[in-house]
Design a protein around this motif. Structure first.
Motif: not given
Length: 260
Positions: A127-132, A246-249
């Motif tokens: 799973s990938e998220s960005e900025g929560g 970046g801000t991706r997680k």
């Protein structure tokens, strides 16, 4: 006084009459007892008949790897050292020469060790998220046999110029690098749970160049190597990491299910 002496004389005579026959009887029995004792002591012990040895071939049905066959052969040699063993990898069999008890014990040992390996369905969710906020997820499913490594690769092969050939045959030397997802998993049974060893590697081409050369690309890589214990049917998060640049997680989750 005369009466007392007469009574004593009669008593001694009676004892003499009893003792004489008893001594004669013992004298007659003594040679026989001596002969019987000599016979018992001099009787040689009977020679034991050696056990009859037979031949048997033990076939390994479920363990197909060479190392597995070697492990079974080693177990038989250690447990039954007096027997003769010879393993044949091409036939997945072990030839054995020993007593009937040795053969019976060997058959029991092989039956305990030569068990069918379980098969599991491993579902990995990245799973990938960005900025929560969750932006997407990808799911990959592997069928893994217990004890064996399973590999999944998805991506592209990128050519990289590494040099030039000789002057006689002008040209360039090219090396290919795999870019994308590389997923490796090995699962083993451990009591009620499972031991899972994983390697999740993601790589991609960056927009900028490496700076070493005009055409040399720059690769980004995310790598997760772990060893975890999980229960069948229950998901487990293997790791969560930040994507560089970046801000991706990303979060990697896996669930294992027994394939009937």
């Amino acid at each position: 006084m005369k009466l007392i002496l007469g009574h004593s004389a009669n008593r001694a005579a009676n004892l003499a009459q009893i003792a004489v026959p008893l001594m004669l009887a013992l004298a007659l029995l003594a040679p026989g007892m001596h002969t019987q004792a000599q016979t018992s002591e001099s009787k040689p012990s009977e020679a034991k008949t050696p056990p009859v040895e037979i031949y048997q071939t033990l076939y390994i049905a479920n363990l197909t790897e060479q190392n597995d066959l070697n492990d079974v052969s080693t177990a038989l040699r250690n447990m039954i050292p007096r027997a003769k063993l010879f393993s044949m990898a091409s036939q997945h069999a072990i030839s054995m020469h020993g007593t009937s008890d040795d053969i019976a014990l060997a058959q029991k040992i092989v039956a305990d060790l030569d068990r069918a390996r379980k098969t599991y369905r491993l579902t990995f969710t990245i799973s990938e998220s960005e900025g929560g906020k969750r932006t997407g997820s990808e799911r990959y499913t592997l069928i893994a046999v217990s004890g064996e490594r399973t590999v999944l690769k998805q991506g592209s092969r990128v050519p990289i110029v590494t040099g030039s050939t000789s002057t006689d045959t002008p040209g360039t030397q090219v090396q290919y690098v795999d870019v994308g997802l590389n997923l490796e998993a090995t699962v083993d049974g451990r009591g009620d749970g499972l031991r899972l060893r994983t390697k999740v590697e993601q790589s991609s081409l960056a927009d900028e160049k490496s700076g070493m050369g005009g055409q040399d690309p720059l690769f980004r890589q995310t790598l997760l190597i772990g060893d975890a214990t999980l229960l069948p049917g229950k998901p487990l998060v293997l790791g969560s990491l930040d994507v560089p640049g970046g801000t991706r997680k990303q979060e990697i989750e896996v669930v294992a299910e027994l394939v009937p």
